[in-house]
Design a protein around this motif. Structure first.
Motif, PDB file in Angstrom:
ATOM      1  N   ALA A 344      27.162   9.505  20.291  1.00 48.72           N
ATOM      2  CA  ALA A 344      28.074   8.457  19.371  1.00 48.72           C
ATOM      3  C   ALA A 344      27.603   7.033  18.606  1.00 48.72           C
ATOM      4  CB  ALA A 344      29.420   8.260  20.980  1.00 48.72           C
ATOM      5  N   TYR A 345      28.474   6.501  18.682  1.00 45.32           N
ATOM      6  CA  TYR A 345      27.910   5.561  18.184  1.00 45.32           C
ATOM      7  C   TYR A 345      27.924   4.996  18.985  1.00 45.32           C
ATOM      8  CZ  TYR A 345      32.724   3.299  18.028  1.00 45.32           C
ATOM      9  OH  TYR A 345      33.958   2.348  18.127  1.00 45.32           O
ATOM     10  N   GLU A 346      27.075   2.897  19.218  1.00 47.84           N
ATOM     11  CA  GLU A 346      26.789   2.882  19.553  1.00 47.84           C
ATOM     12  C   GLU A 346      27.321   1.788  20.807  1.00 47.84           C
ATOM     13  OE1 GLU A 346      23.344  -1.335  19.724  1.00 47.84           O
ATOM     14  OE2 GLU A 346      23.012   0.010  18.248  1.00 47.84           O
ATOM     15  N   THR A 347      28.432   1.252  20.104  1.00 46.32           N
ATOM     16  CA  THR A 347      29.389   0.265  20.637  1.00 46.32           C
ATOM     17  C   THR A 347      30.580   0.887  20.429  1.00 46.32           C
ATOM     18  OG1 THR A 347      30.091  -0.640  18.256  1.00 46.32           O
ATOM     19  CG2 THR A 347      28.442  -1.517  19.021  1.00 46.32           C
ATOM     20  N   TYR A 348      30.182   2.565  21.125  1.00 45.28           N
ATOM     21  CA  TYR A 348      31.376   3.352  21.514  1.00 45.28           C
ATOM     22  C   TYR A 348      32.791   3.059  22.642  1.00 45.28           C
ATOM     23  CZ  TYR A 348      34.216   7.264  22.868  1.00 45.28           C
ATOM     24  OH  TYR A 348      35.123   7.489  23.902  1.00 45.28           O
ATOM     25  N   GLU A 349      31.555   2.651  23.626  1.00 46.79           N
ATOM     26  CA  GLU A 349      32.101   2.040  24.728  1.00 46.79           C
ATOM     27  C   GLU A 349      33.224   0.830  24.758  1.00 46.79           C
ATOM     28  OE1 GLU A 349      32.400   3.980  27.672  1.00 46.79           O
ATOM     29  OE2 GLU A 349      31.043   5.530  26.933  1.00 46.79           O
ATOM     30  N   GLY A 350      34.158   1.265  25.038  1.00 47.80           N
ATOM     31  CA  GLY A 350      34.870   0.392  25.188  1.00 47.80           C
ATOM     32  C   GLY A 350      36.504  -0.385  23.858  1.00 47.80           C
ATOM     33  N   SER A 351      35.684   0.511  22.734  1.00 44.77           N
ATOM     34  CA  SER A 351      36.758   0.957  21.358  1.00 44.77           C
ATOM     35  C   SER A 351      38.554   1.364  22.359  1.00 44.77           C
ATOM     36  CB  SER A 351      36.048   1.991  20.724  1.00 44.77           C
ATOM     37  OG  SER A 351      35.852   2.771  21.140  1.00 44.77           O
ATOM     38  N   LEU A 352      39.097   1.602  20.965  1.00 49.48           N
ATOM     39  CA  LEU A 352      40.121   1.641  21.227  1.00 49.48           C
ATOM     40  C   LEU A 352      40.597   4.018  21.037  1.00 49.48           C
ATOM     41  CD1 LEU A 352      42.834   0.371  18.528  1.00 49.48           C
ATOM     42  CD2 LEU A 352      42.263   0.102  21.311  1.00 49.48           C
TER      43      LEU A 352
END
Length: 575
Positions: A344-352
């Motif tokens: 997954a992309y690095e900043t996935y956590e917390g995304s919609l």
């Protein structure tokens, strides 16, 4: 020698000389390697603001925009075509009224920018105030710095707080005007100059999958990209477009072929992020961290021709919905599948995405922030999205954003289909390129006229006489007149309705040109309010016809220039 595959870049300009000229330098470098630019200028303090270091007063945004304009002219794109930049300013900025006039042909030339584009970044609160016939307050961002990063109800509360401070005399640099007056001026200047475009801040942010990582402060040069920007991050988008016309089979959408195309396209766009050349480090940083891509479509009008549908029909609006849902379904699934393969992309956590909120679900977030009745959008779906939700929950997403509909002005010409989601501009026109000039005719129209037994020399001359319009040729059946109505013969509300159906499936936006043969203030007001009510994120050019048409003085039987045969525009001379 430089694998420059990205289409556009978005930047936020900081409120100090280092930030301002650093942004202009970034513009120059990105433009050198053929990037289109969108700059967010809202943080820069307004005319008359206090400068602590010198105890003087700021000259505001406009003089710097003149430098940006001249930089775009001086540094063209790779030595091949002129630089292209769009400046965005939020509608509460004290310099907004001067900003609106940047493209005018009258006034002080030192405060005009004739070579760059401009766009309004409009908060929902302005539309609400305008509808309620209330006042609107303009501030300098040096007094209200956090408004830039707020949207939805948080923006409303903070804005009203600053208005209270102004009333109490704690903020001295502000201006109060009727919201209707500002809105009217925005539409008037848009009609006169084609700028600034009207783009909506709140839908872009409230429906952004990356809300946890920052704020969307502007769109790009073509108004289809909605990505976060900051001092450390220049947003980059890597675009591709599916030729929808090539995915119609036996009178309906070829879903299996579309699936194969989208799977390949998303994989290729994800590869672009890794092999790309980045002219500035902030662009590399942002792109590798979030990995956004923008898969869109072109040939929408040609697909309608194949289906036998006029653009101005409920069936065409329905097709826009069905086609976009399928494309969205496959694109999101392809990104989730890639996440299983590549991570997954690095900043996935917390995304919609991570919260299980897909683009269709995010409409509820926009509705929640608006007053009752201010969002009227069809939210029907036809596919079972459960497997997609489960796949995302299992693997995550490879890309923070997956879809955006670009204008495709050049590539659609190369492929030989209608641009993007545009209606046909004309059925007959002369096209110029480096090879010379040649006549282009709408091949679908020729095919259908032949099927009706109407294709003859008289028809050819009639089409030339009426510049390709079929509306005034009596022997053409009403059904064909409706199907082959051109952009200025279509009620622009149909363009908005079709765009609204696509927007519900998109995690970014779409380049939506609006055409109006005889614009008026009343019509423009109704059209742009409709776009807002339908939850559109952005609009692009407003195109209108000149007040007079060319007089038809040449007899129909006059000798015709030697060009390609009108009913065979694909002859070798045109390649």
């Amino acid at each position: 020698r430089h694998s420059q595959l990205s289409s556009c870049y978005l930047t936020t300009v900081q409120d100090d000389l280092g930030g301002i000229y650093g942004a202009i330098k970034d513009n120059a470098l990105l433009s050198k390697w053929a990037g289109g630019l969108g700059n967010d200028w809202t943080p820069v303090r307004a005319l008359g603001s206090h400068i602590k270091g010198t105890n003087g007063q700021s000259q505001g945004v406009v003089p710097f925009l003149k430098v940006v304009n001249d930089t775009a002219v001086a540094v063209n794109q790779g030595g091949k075509r002129k630089g292209a930049v769009c400046a965005y300013l939020e509608s509460w900025h004290l310099d907004i009224e001067e900003f609106l006039e940047l493209r005018k042909n009258t006034g002080d030339e030192r405060r005009r920018t004739h070579d760059m584009n401009t766009a309004n970044w409009v908060p929902d609160l302005l539309i609400e105030r305008m509808r309620e016939d209330r006042d609107w307050t303009l501030f300098s961002p040096s007094d209200t710095p956090d408004l830039h990063d707020l949207y939805g109800n948080a923006f409303r509360e903070r804005y009203e707080h600053y208005e209270a401070l102004a009333e109490q005399g704690e903020i001295t640099l502000f201006k109060k005007i009727p919201a209707k007056q500002l809105w009217r001026k925005m539409l008037t200047v848009l009609f006169e100059t084609g700028h600034p475009w009207i783009t909506f801040k709140d839908p872009c942010n409230l429906r952004s999958p990356q809300q946890h990582q920052g704020v969307v402060h502007s769109s790009n040069l073509c108004t289809e990209i909605t990505l976060n920007t900051s001092a450390d991050e220049i947003a980059v988008c890597n675009l591709g477009s599916v030729n929808l016309a090539a995915h119609i089979k036996d009178g309906e959408l070829d879903v299996q072929r579309l699936e194969r195309t989208v799977n390949t396209a998303v994989r290729m766009l994800d590869n672009v992020i890794d092999i790309n050349f980045y002219a500035v480090p902030q662009a590399r940083n942002s792109n590798l961290k979030h990995r956004p891509v923008g898969l869109g479509l072109m040939g929408f009008q040609d697909a309608l021709y194949q289906l036998g549908l006029p653009y101005t029909s409920p069936e065409a609006v329905e097709f826009a919905d069905v086609a976009m849902e399928q494309l969205s379904y496959f694109a999101i699934r392809a990104s989730a599948t890639l996440a299983g393969e590549r991570g997954a992309y690095e900043t996935y956590e917390g995304s919609l995405w991570q919260q299980g909120i897909l683009p269709i679900d995010s409409i509820a977030l926009l509705k929640e922030a608006r007053k009752d009745g201010d969002l009227s959008l069809n939210t029907d779906s036809r596919l079972d999205w459960t497997p997609i939700r489960e796949l995302i929950a299992k693997h995550g997403m490879r890309n923070s954003n997956v879809m955006a509909i670009a204008p495709t002005a050049t590539i659609s010409n190369i492929v030989g289909v209608s641009q993007s989601i545009e209606p046909a501009y004309q059925n007959l026109f002369v096209k110029s390129n480096l090879s010379g000039e040649f006549t282009v005719v709408n091949p679908s129209l020729v095919r259908d006229l032949k099927a009706e037994g109407l294709w003859d020399n008289v028809m050819v001359n009639d089409l030339k006489y009426f510049d390709g319009s079929v509306q005034q040729i009596d022997r053409i059946p009403a059904e064909l007149k409706a199907r082959y109505a051109t952009a200025f013969e279509i009620d622009a509300r149909w363009l908005v309705e079709a765009a609204a159906r696509r927007q519900k499936w998109l995690d970014q936006a779409q380049s939506l040109n609006l055409y109006m043969a005889e614009p008026s203030g009343k019509k423009l007001d109704a059209l742009y309010q409709l776009a807002w009510e339908r939850g559109l994120k952005t609009t692009y050019y407003l195109r209108s016809l000149g007040a007079t048409g060319a007089e038809k003085t040449a007899p129909v039987s006059a000798p015709q220039p030697q060009v390609c045969s009108i009913d065979n525009p694909d002859c070798e001379a045109c390649q």
